[in-house]
Motif scaffolding. Structure first.
Motif, PDB file in Angstrom:
ATOM      1  N   ASP A   1       1.201  35.728 -22.856  1.00  0.00           N
ATOM      2  CA  ASP A   1       0.775  34.333 -22.918  1.00  0.00           C
ATOM      3  C   ASP A   1       1.160  33.568 -21.651  1.00  0.00           C
ATOM      4  OD1 ASP A   1      -0.299  34.626 -25.486  1.00  0.00           O
ATOM      5  OD2 ASP A   1       1.658  34.332 -26.407  1.00  0.00           O
ATOM      6  N   ALA A   2       1.683  34.293 -20.684  1.00  0.00           N
ATOM      7  CA  ALA A   2       2.051  33.701 -19.397  1.00  0.00           C
ATOM      8  C   ALA A   2       1.970  34.798 -18.339  1.00  0.00           C
ATOM      9  CB  ALA A   2       3.458  33.106 -19.455  1.00  0.00           C
ATOM     10  N   ASP A   3       2.065  34.432 -17.097  1.00  0.00           N
ATOM     11  CA  ASP A   3       2.037  35.407 -16.014  1.00  0.00           C
ATOM     12  C   ASP A   3       3.437  35.975 -15.756  1.00  0.00           C
ATOM     13  OD1 ASP A   3      -0.702  35.194 -15.491  1.00  0.00           O
ATOM     14  OD2 ASP A   3      -0.397  33.433 -14.221  1.00  0.00           O
ATOM     15  N   ASP A   4       3.444  37.146 -15.142  1.00  0.00           N
ATOM     16  CA  ASP A   4       4.680  37.781 -14.676  1.00  0.00           C
ATOM     17  C   ASP A   4       5.660  38.085 -15.812  1.00  0.00           C
ATOM     18  OD1 ASP A   4       3.844  37.691 -11.992  1.00  0.00           O
ATOM     19  OD2 ASP A   4       4.525  35.615 -11.815  1.00  0.00           O
ATOM     20  N   ILE A   5       5.136  38.610 -16.920  1.00  0.00           N
ATOM     21  CA  ILE A   5       5.995  39.080 -18.014  1.00  0.00           C
ATOM     22  C   ILE A   5       6.495  40.475 -17.638  1.00  0.00           C
ATOM     23  CG2 ILE A   5       6.155  39.621 -20.465  1.00  0.00           C
ATOM     24  CD1 ILE A   5       5.712  36.665 -19.771  1.00  0.00           C
ATOM     25  N   THR A   6       7.792  40.620 -17.486  1.00  0.00           N
ATOM     26  CA  THR A   6       8.366  41.893 -17.032  1.00  0.00           C
ATOM     27  C   THR A   6       9.192  42.596 -18.105  1.00  0.00           C
ATOM     28  OG1 THR A   6      10.313  40.764 -16.133  1.00  0.00           O
ATOM     29  CG2 THR A   6       8.434  41.107 -14.643  1.00  0.00           C
ATOM     30  N   GLU A   7       9.668  41.865 -19.122  1.00  0.00           N
ATOM     31  CA  GLU A   7      10.517  42.453 -20.157  1.00  0.00           C
ATOM     32  C   GLU A   7      10.125  41.915 -21.523  1.00  0.00           C
ATOM     33  OE1 GLU A   7      14.552  41.538 -19.207  1.00  0.00           O
ATOM     34  OE2 GLU A   7      14.739  43.169 -17.738  1.00  0.00           O
ATOM     35  N   LEU A   8      10.394  42.717 -22.554  1.00  0.00           N
ATOM     36  CA  LEU A   8      10.199  42.304 -23.934  1.00  0.00           C
ATOM     37  C   LEU A   8      11.546  42.332 -24.641  1.00  0.00           C
ATOM     38  CD1 LEU A   8       7.022  44.404 -24.887  1.00  0.00           C
ATOM     39  CD2 LEU A   8       7.114  42.140 -23.821  1.00  0.00           C
TER      40      LEU A   8
ATOM     41  N   HIS B   1       6.279  55.381 -25.224  1.00  0.00           N
ATOM     42  CA  HIS B   1       5.199  54.908 -24.359  1.00  0.00           C
ATOM     43  C   HIS B   1       5.376  53.422 -24.092  1.00  0.00           C
ATOM     44  CE1 HIS B   1       1.133  54.228 -22.811  1.00  0.00           C
ATOM     45  NE2 HIS B   1       1.016  53.234 -23.652  1.00  0.00           N
ATOM     46  N   GLY B   2       5.121  53.004 -22.864  1.00  0.00           N
ATOM     47  CA  GLY B   2       4.978  51.594 -22.570  1.00  0.00           C
ATOM     48  C   GLY B   2       6.133  50.886 -21.909  1.00  0.00           C
ATOM     49  N   GLY B   3       7.196  51.595 -21.536  1.00  0.00           N
ATOM     50  CA  GLY B   3       8.296  50.914 -20.879  1.00  0.00           C
ATOM     51  C   GLY B   3       9.570  51.720 -20.896  1.00  0.00           C
ATOM     52  N   MET B   4      10.662  51.079 -20.542  1.00  0.00           N
ATOM     53  CA  MET B   4      11.958  51.746 -20.470  1.00  0.00           C
ATOM     54  C   MET B   4      13.014  50.832 -21.075  1.00  0.00           C
ATOM     55  SD  MET B   4      13.866  53.316 -17.103  1.00  0.00           S
ATOM     56  CE  MET B   4      13.765  51.736 -16.238  1.00  0.00           C
ATOM     57  N   LEU B   5      13.824  51.389 -21.975  1.00  0.00           N
ATOM     58  CA  LEU B   5      14.886  50.624 -22.613  1.00  0.00           C
ATOM     59  C   LEU B   5      16.023  50.418 -21.610  1.00  0.00           C
ATOM     60  CD1 LEU B   5      15.497  49.405 -25.415  1.00  0.00           C
ATOM     61  CD2 LEU B   5      16.790  51.488 -25.916  1.00  0.00           C
ATOM     62  N   VAL B   6      16.309  49.156 -21.300  1.00  0.00           N
ATOM     63  CA  VAL B   6      17.321  48.864 -20.269  1.00  0.00           C
ATOM     64  C   VAL B   6      18.502  48.068 -20.803  1.00  0.00           C
ATOM     65  CG1 VAL B   6      15.652  48.968 -18.376  1.00  0.00           C
ATOM     66  CG2 VAL B   6      16.069  46.779 -19.552  1.00  0.00           C
ATOM     67  N   GLY B   7      18.456  47.661 -22.062  1.00  0.00           N
ATOM     68  CA  GLY B   7      19.568  46.886 -22.584  1.00  0.00           C
ATOM     69  C   GLY B   7      19.671  46.935 -24.092  1.00  0.00           C
ATOM     70  N   ARG B   8      20.927  46.969 -24.587  1.00  0.00           N
ATOM     71  CA  ARG B   8      21.227  46.892 -26.019  1.00  0.00           C
ATOM     72  C   ARG B   8      22.415  45.954 -26.186  1.00  0.00           C
ATOM     73  NH1 ARG B   8      20.094  52.233 -29.167  1.00  0.00           N
ATOM     74  NH2 ARG B   8      21.708  51.417 -30.529  1.00  0.00           N
TER      75      ARG B   8
ATOM     76  N   LYS C   1      11.960  47.102 -20.525  1.00  0.00           N
ATOM     77  CA  LYS C   1      11.376  46.764 -19.229  1.00  0.00           C
ATOM     78  C   LYS C   1       9.991  47.379 -19.136  1.00  0.00           C
ATOM     79  CE  LYS C   1      12.202  46.938 -14.231  1.00  0.00           C
ATOM     80  NZ  LYS C   1      13.120  47.391 -13.161  1.00  0.00           N
ATOM     81  N   LEU C   2       9.000  46.565 -18.763  1.00  0.00           N
ATOM     82  CA  LEU C   2       7.618  47.027 -18.682  1.00  0.00           C
ATOM     83  C   LEU C   2       7.363  47.772 -17.371  1.00  0.00           C
ATOM     84  CD1 LEU C   2       5.830  43.834 -20.044  1.00  0.00           C
ATOM     85  CD2 LEU C   2       6.489  45.892 -21.303  1.00  0.00           C
TER      86      LEU C   2
END
Length: 353
Positions: free
Chosen positions: A163-170, A197-204, A217-218
């Protein structure tokens, strides 16, 4: 040239013919209204025109009601399950999908196209209602929960829309609800997460004693209106007999498959727009779901509202006698369920933000 919503409606109705967005000579079918709305400059090649039209239409169609969203995506050849070469075939697909006749689908397509044109010429499209999140929301969430494994597994297939530009993380999350009388907090070892599929887990991180926050991280930043698919697997020791999605922001559709171990539960109930705490309360009931010959149930939800629970709750056979023989009023208390019985997992649907 001055363009209008009326002209855009005409151009969209022309675009939906034949292969829709996949038309070979797309540039010849994109008129002045579409060119202005999609910011297409003179001299751009067909590939760039197709990309711009696809991205802009996805963004304009995203806030439509679920049924209009489906039929307009299909009409334009943008729906991944409706890439048929002829418009009428895509109409047939949408009719089967929504269990309606072709005439009804054609009317809804026209209605959806008119709403798309209105949104395209709204003063501030970014501020339109529908999705309060200014970052991303979930278009579709499909979960398959297997309870017949040594450690229960949930596969999540999620499609999000930026819903916005430059979304890098979920930001994702999952809550493991403790059963009555259970002590101790949830730890990292209680939840295993695999990204397929679709990204890399970078934080918990622990958001609370039972809620785990995950940061995905996308592969590349998303532009507004762009879609992205992710596939995750969650494995956790069961703690309470229900699985629900409690979104923080709207979710367009949620499909849930649950495969039970043998013997199948005594009772399975559908929870639709329940309060989160009520999901654990046996006195709060919903429609009965009957497991099929494979021990599976399926249910789906549309237009999920933030803060409410959607999913299923079940009662194992070994609790049936205790529940049916409990004194009046006892079932309203969580303590009525034996804490030593088969526990289960509560998934907050990795709540859409």
């Amino acid at each position: 040239m001055n363009v209008s919503a009326t002209l855009l409606v005409q151009e969209l109705k022309l675009l939906r013919k034949g292969r829709g967005i996949s038309a070979t000579r797309l540039g010849q079918r994109v008129g002045p209204a579409l060119r202005q709305v999609c910011q297409i400059s003179d001299g751009e090649d067909v590939a760039e025109i197709r990309r711009k039209v696809t991205d802009r239409l996805h963004a304009l169609i995203a806030p439509l009601p679920a049924d209009l969203n489906t039929v307009v995506l299909a009409a334009m050849g943008l729906h991944e399950q409706a890439r048929n070469p002829f418009y009428q075939e895509r109409v047939h697909w949408a009719a089967r999908k929504l269990n309606r006749d072709d005439r009804t689908i054609r009317r809804r397509i026209d209605e959806g196209i008119e709403q798309v044109a209105e949104l395209a010429f709204a003063p501030d499209p970014a501020a339109r209602p529908g999705h309060p999140s200014r970052s991303w929301h979930t278009e579709s969430l499909r979960v398959t929960l297997s309870l017949d494994q040594p450690v229960p597994e949930a596969f999540e297939f999620r499609r999000i829309i930026a819903d916005a530009d430059d979304i890098t993380e979920l930001d994702l999350a999952l809550t493991l609800t403790a059963s009555a009388g259970q002590t101790g907090s949830v730890g990292y070892d209680d939840l295993q997460v695999d990204v397929f599929h679709g990204g890399m887990l970078v934080g918990r991180a622990m958001e609370s004693s039972d809620r785990v926050r995950l940061t995905l991280k996308l592969p590349a930043p998303l532009r507004r209106g762009q879609r992205h698919d992710i596939t995750l697997r969650f494995r956790a020791v069961l703690r309470y007999p229900h699985y629900v999605c409690v979104p923080r922001h709207p979710v367009d559709s949620f499909e849930l498959h649950v495969r039970f171990a043998r013997p199948v539960p005594w009772e399975v109930r559908r929870l639709d727009k329940a309060f989160q705490e009520d999901a654990k309360n046996p006195s709060v009931i919903g429609d009965v779901l009957s497991p099929d010959a494979s021990g599976e149930v399926y249910t789906e939800f549309h237009d999920l509202e933030p803060g409410f629970a959607y999913g299923v709750r079940w009662c194992p056979l070994d609790l049936a006698d205790a529940i049916t023989s409990a004194p009046a009023g006892h079932l309203a208390r969580n303590e009525a369920v034996d804490e030593g019985a088969v526990p289960a997992v509560e998934g907050r649907g990795q709540a859409a933000r």
